[in-house]
Design a protein around this motif. Structure first.
Motif, PDB file in Angstrom:
ATOM      1  N   LYS A  15       0.838  -1.202   0.000  1.00  0.00           N
ATOM      2  CA  LYS A  15       0.000   0.000   0.000  1.00  0.00           C
ATOM      3  C   LYS A  15       0.870   1.248   0.000  1.00  0.00           C
ATOM      4  O   LYS A  15       1.779   1.375   0.816  1.00  0.00           O
ATOM      5  CB  LYS A  15      -0.936  -0.001   1.214  1.00  0.00           C
ATOM      6  CG  LYS A  15      -2.021  -1.058   1.136  1.00  0.00           C
ATOM      7  CD  LYS A  15      -2.859  -1.128   2.399  1.00  0.00           C
ATOM      8  CE  LYS A  15      -2.145  -1.942   3.469  1.00  0.00           C
ATOM      9  NZ  LYS A  15      -3.012  -2.249   4.619  1.00  0.00           N
ATOM     10  N   VAL A  16       0.550   2.167  -0.900  1.00  0.00           N
ATOM     11  CA  VAL A  16       1.257   3.442  -0.983  1.00  0.00           C
ATOM     12  C   VAL A  16       0.224   4.555  -0.843  1.00  0.00           C
ATOM     13  O   VAL A  16      -0.610   4.750  -1.737  1.00  0.00           O
ATOM     14  CB  VAL A  16       2.012   3.590  -2.321  1.00  0.00           C
ATOM     15  CG1 VAL A  16       2.726   4.935  -2.370  1.00  0.00           C
ATOM     16  CG2 VAL A  16       2.989   2.450  -2.522  1.00  0.00           C
ATOM     17  N   PHE A  17       0.272   5.265   0.285  1.00  0.00           N
ATOM     18  CA  PHE A  17      -0.671   6.358   0.503  1.00  0.00           C
ATOM     19  C   PHE A  17      -0.103   7.652  -0.061  1.00  0.00           C
ATOM     20  O   PHE A  17       1.077   7.766  -0.397  1.00  0.00           O
ATOM     21  CB  PHE A  17      -0.987   6.507   1.990  1.00  0.00           C
ATOM     22  CG  PHE A  17      -1.896   5.432   2.512  1.00  0.00           C
ATOM     23  CD1 PHE A  17      -3.271   5.595   2.485  1.00  0.00           C
ATOM     24  CD2 PHE A  17      -1.376   4.241   3.019  1.00  0.00           C
ATOM     25  CE1 PHE A  17      -4.118   4.601   2.958  1.00  0.00           C
ATOM     26  CE2 PHE A  17      -2.212   3.242   3.488  1.00  0.00           C
ATOM     27  CZ  PHE A  17      -3.582   3.422   3.471  1.00  0.00           C
ATOM     28  N   HIS A  18      -0.957   8.655  -0.154  1.00  0.00           N
ATOM     29  CA  HIS A  18      -0.580   9.925  -0.775  1.00  0.00           C
ATOM     30  C   HIS A  18       0.578  10.597  -0.039  1.00  0.00           C
ATOM     31  O   HIS A  18       0.650  10.594   1.183  1.00  0.00           O
ATOM     32  CB  HIS A  18      -1.777  10.878  -0.777  1.00  0.00           C
ATOM     33  CG  HIS A  18      -1.452  12.245  -1.283  1.00  0.00           C
ATOM     34  ND1 HIS A  18      -1.340  12.533  -2.623  1.00  0.00           N
ATOM     35  CD2 HIS A  18      -1.184  13.411  -0.626  1.00  0.00           C
ATOM     36  CE1 HIS A  18      -1.036  13.803  -2.775  1.00  0.00           C
ATOM     37  NE2 HIS A  18      -0.935  14.358  -1.593  1.00  0.00           N
ATOM     38  N   SER A  19       1.467  11.184  -0.833  1.00  0.00           N
ATOM     39  CA  SER A  19       2.541  12.026  -0.303  1.00  0.00           C
ATOM     40  C   SER A  19       2.906  13.020  -1.393  1.00  0.00           C
ATOM     41  O   SER A  19       2.347  12.998  -2.494  1.00  0.00           O
ATOM     42  CB  SER A  19       3.766  11.193   0.097  1.00  0.00           C
ATOM     43  OG  SER A  19       4.384  10.653  -1.044  1.00  0.00           O
ATOM     44  N   ASP A  20       3.821  13.896  -1.087  1.00  0.00           N
ATOM     45  CA  ASP A  20       4.245  14.881  -2.083  1.00  0.00           C
ATOM     46  C   ASP A  20       5.075  14.257  -3.198  1.00  0.00           C
ATOM     47  O   ASP A  20       5.241  14.853  -4.263  1.00  0.00           O
ATOM     48  CB  ASP A  20       5.051  16.001  -1.408  1.00  0.00           C
ATOM     49  CG  ASP A  20       4.201  16.844  -0.475  1.00  0.00           C
ATOM     50  OD1 ASP A  20       2.984  16.938  -0.724  1.00  0.00           O
ATOM     51  OD2 ASP A  20       4.748  17.385   0.500  1.00  0.00           O
TER      52      ASP A  20
END
Length: 348
Positions: A105-110
């Protein structure tokens, strides 16, 4: 219907704690991990308990999907604040658990994810809105990409979503049949490709179009917030925007909110003003998150089958891995769940 007691038993907390978490009690002191467990369990029980999945209709080629990357448009804290997106993710994870698929899982980041992470996976499922730049980058580095709860409007891309614009039209038709005349709307502007697109969110567009078609459009009854990664759709925004509607000289007799979190905020504003739901002002919403059935009164809302969106996204990925070469877009039907917060048309 799942009960608070069942959720409490599954998580190992008291029923009172579950109730306060689901009702977003700001005074409750609880760890983020425990809060997430309660929300995920409520969402999972809400759709897994009544259903008996037909294992005979299994995947086309489960051995092909060995590793999946989920790319989320929300940060973890924002996802916990909106159980609908928890449902989408759990639909993906449940389907992958049946397939014994590894999930990252990769959640939102800049920053965008590591390219090597996508390249090492069988495919990628992208949850929520992403910019044209992000879509192009994901397509460049992933073998196969499926978009869940977002339609990039491309014949070449796979996507699964629900038509919230159509659902809004159905809500408004039902409210008209129920005798409601002054219909207020609480929502947000659209934010995409790094800019705010005013009055462009699909529910908002459908609301404006319907009101103008019926000759009843009143801009004072339309209150919107700026949108940034879903943060504007929280209950504090619903609370504030509902107060704007209540300050009108002629109040609405029903309020449509863009999601259930905003409806919870609207409930609080109405209750603080000493108004009764639905006697004084009715409320109707979108998503049917688990807490909707526990509100006082229970919330009338459009059920968007987030878990089915997630499951279908996995199935689309399996089709690609099995050789499908053309793009496919799947629309999951919505369902209007009538409860006590809004008067139901007599012909339903």
């Amino acid at each position: 219907m799942v009960t608070i007691k069942e959720i409490a038993k599954a998580v190992g907390v008291s029923s009172a704690t579950v109730s306060r978490v689901l009702n977003y009690d700001p005074a409750l002191s609880i760890s983020p991990v425990k809060r997430q467990a309660i929300i995920e369990t409520a969402e999972a029980l809400n759709y897994e308990t009544p259903r008996n999945r037909n294992k005979a209709n299994g995947p086309v080629a489960p051995s092909l999907l060995t590793k999946l990357v989920i790319v989320h448009f929300l940060e973890p804290s924002d996802e916990i604040a909106d159980p609908y997106y928890v449902g989408v993710r759990l639909g993906i994870e449940t389907r992958c658990r049946d397939l014994k698929t590894e999930i990252v899982k990769v959640f939102h980041s800049d920053d965008l994810p590591e390219a090597s992470l996508l390249e090492s996976a069988s495919g990628v499922i992208v949850i929520g809105k992403h910019s044209d730049h992000e879509i192009a980058w994901l397509r460049q580095h992933a073998r196969h990409v499926v978009f869940a709860d977002f339609d990039p409007k491309s014949d070449h891309l796979d996507s699964v979503f629900s038509d919230v614009g159509l659902a809004t039209q159905k809500i408004l038709d039902s409210l008209k049949s129920s005798g409601y005349k002054r219909i207020g709307f609480i929502g947000s502007h659209e934010s995409l490709n790094g800019s705010v697109q005013h009055f462009a969110e699909k529910r908002c567009v459908a609301f404006i179009d319907w009101q103008k078609k019926n000759g009843t459009f009143d801009p004072d009854l339309l209150v919107l917030a700026d949108c940034s990664n879903g943060q504007s759709l929280r209950l504090d925004t619903g609370y504030r925007l509902a107060q704007d509607l209540l300050a009108l000289a002629e109040r609405p007799d029903v309020i449509v909110t863009s999601n259930d979190n905003m409806a919870i905020g609207a409930y609080r504003a109405l209750q603080e003003a000493g108004l009764s739901i639905p006697k004084d002002i009715a409320v109707i919403s979108f998503n049917d998150i688990p807490v909707a059935q526990f509100l006082t009164p229970p919330l009338t809302t459009v059920r968007i089958h987030g878990e089915h969106i997630g499951e279908t996204a996995v199935d689309l990925l399996l089709e690609r891995l099995s050789g499908r070469s053309y793009g496919k877009q799947v629309r999951i039907a919505t369902e209007l769940i009538w409860r006590d917060s809004c008067r139901k048309p007599l012909d339903l």
